[in-house]
Write a protein that holds these residues in place. Structure first.
Motif, short mmCIF file in Angstrom:
data_model
loop_
_atom_site.label_atom_id
_atom_site.label_comp_id
_atom_site.label_asym_id
_atom_site.label_seq_id
_atom_site.Cartn_x
_atom_site.Cartn_y
_atom_site.Cartn_z
N VAL A 33 0.83 -1.21 0.00
CA VAL A 33 0.00 0.00 0.00
C VAL A 33 0.87 1.26 0.00
CG1 VAL A 33 -1.65 1.34 1.38
CG2 VAL A 33 -2.01 -1.12 1.05
N LEU A 34 1.88 1.29 0.87
CA LEU A 34 2.69 2.49 1.02
C LEU A 34 3.63 2.74 -0.15
CD1 LEU A 34 3.69 2.29 4.79
CD2 LEU A 34 1.95 3.74 3.74
N TYR A 35 4.23 1.69 -0.69
CA TYR A 35 5.30 1.88 -1.66
C TYR A 35 4.94 1.53 -3.09
CZ TYR A 35 8.16 2.61 2.40
OH TYR A 35 8.66 3.11 3.57
N LYS A 36 3.96 0.69 -3.26
CA LYS A 36 3.62 0.27 -4.63
C LYS A 36 2.27 0.80 -5.09
CE LYS A 36 6.58 -3.74 -4.66
NZ LYS A 36 6.69 -5.17 -4.93
N GLY A 37 1.60 1.55 -4.23
CA GLY A 37 0.35 2.18 -4.61
C GLY A 37 -0.84 1.25 -4.75
N VAL A 38 -0.76 0.08 -4.17
CA VAL A 38 -1.88 -0.86 -4.21
C VAL A 38 -3.02 -0.27 -3.38
CG1 VAL A 38 -2.65 -3.17 -3.56
CG2 VAL A 38 -0.38 -2.85 -4.53
N PRO A 39 -4.23 -0.24 -3.90
CA PRO A 39 -5.36 0.28 -3.12
C PRO A 39 -5.57 -0.55 -1.84
CG PRO A 39 -5.97 0.05 -5.43
CD PRO A 39 -4.63 -0.60 -5.26
N VAL A 40 -5.94 0.12 -0.78
CA VAL A 40 -6.11 -0.55 0.51
C VAL A 40 -7.14 -1.67 0.42
CG1 VAL A 40 -6.83 -0.23 2.91
CG2 VAL A 40 -5.40 1.49 1.80
N ARG A 41 -8.25 -1.41 -0.23
CA ARG A 41 -9.30 -2.43 -0.34
C ARG A 41 -8.77 -3.68 -1.02
NH1 ARG A 41 -14.66 -1.91 0.31
NH2 ARG A 41 -14.48 0.35 0.20
N GLU A 42 -8.03 -3.51 -2.11
CA GLU A 42 -7.45 -4.65 -2.84
C GLU A 42 -6.46 -5.41 -1.96
OE1 GLU A 42 -4.34 -5.14 -6.49
OE2 GLU A 42 -5.94 -3.67 -6.77
N ALA A 43 -5.62 -4.67 -1.25
CA ALA A 43 -4.64 -5.31 -0.37
C ALA A 43 -5.33 -6.09 0.73
CB ALA A 43 -3.71 -4.26 0.21
N MET A 44 -6.39 -5.53 1.30
CA MET A 44 -7.11 -6.23 2.37
C MET A 44 -7.79 -7.49 1.85
SD MET A 44 -6.64 -4.94 5.29
CE MET A 44 -7.92 -5.84 6.14
N GLN A 45 -8.35 -7.43 0.66
CA GLN A 45 -8.99 -8.61 0.08
C GLN A 45 -7.97 -9.71 -0.15
OE1 GLN A 45 -10.90 -6.87 -3.33
NE2 GLN A 45 -12.80 -6.49 -2.22
N GLU A 46 -6.80 -9.33 -0.65
CA GLU A 46 -5.73 -10.31 -0.89
C GLU A 46 -5.25 -10.91 0.43
OE1 GLU A 46 -1.21 -10.35 -2.60
OE2 GLU A 46 -2.66 -8.99 -3.55
N LEU A 47 -5.07 -10.06 1.42
CA LEU A 47 -4.63 -10.52 2.74
C LEU A 47 -5.64 -11.48 3.35
CD1 LEU A 47 -2.64 -10.36 5.13
CD2 LEU A 47 -3.99 -8.42 5.95
N THR A 48 -6.89 -11.11 3.28
CA THR A 48 -7.95 -11.96 3.84
C THR A 48 -7.97 -13.32 3.15
OG1 THR A 48 -9.25 -9.99 4.31
CG2 THR A 48 -10.41 -12.08 4.33
N ALA A 49 -7.79 -13.33 1.83
CA ALA A 49 -7.77 -14.58 1.08
C ALA A 49 -6.60 -15.46 1.50
CB ALA A 49 -7.72 -14.31 -0.41
N LYS A 50 -5.45 -14.84 1.79
CA LYS A 50 -4.28 -15.61 2.21
C LYS A 50 -4.45 -16.21 3.59
CE LYS A 50 -0.70 -13.06 -0.30
NZ LYS A 50 0.48 -12.20 -0.13
N LEU A 51 -5.11 -15.49 4.47
CA LEU A 51 -5.20 -15.92 5.86
C LEU A 51 -6.34 -16.89 6.12
CD1 LEU A 51 -4.48 -12.53 7.66
CD2 LEU A 51 -2.91 -14.42 7.24
N ILE A 52 -7.26 -16.99 5.19
CA ILE A 52 -8.41 -17.89 5.41
C ILE A 52 -8.10 -19.27 4.87
CG2 ILE A 52 -10.79 -18.35 4.82
CD1 ILE A 52 -11.30 -15.39 5.03
#
Length: 52
Positions: A33-52
């Motif tokens: 999010v901070l360095y590559k400009g990935v939108p927060v919503r997209e990053a959270m969706q990806e993170l949630t998918a990895k953790l579930i």
């Protein structure tokens, strides 16, 4: 622990990865999010998918 600026976060994430060889999905998301400009919503969706 107090982070003073974005450069501190960058250094911390890179140091932990290189020294400990551990997976840090939340730290990786923050970096994206901070360095590559990935939108927060997209990053959270990806993170949630990895953790579930």
């Amino acid at each position: 622990m107090i982070f003073e600026n974005l450069e501190t976060v960058d250094g911390l994430i890179k140091s932990v990865h290189s020294i400990l060889f551990v997976l840090l999905p939340i730290a990786d998301m923050v970096y994206e999010v901070l360095y590559k400009g990935v939108p927060v919503r997209e990053a959270m969706q990806e993170l949630t998918a990895k953790l579930i």
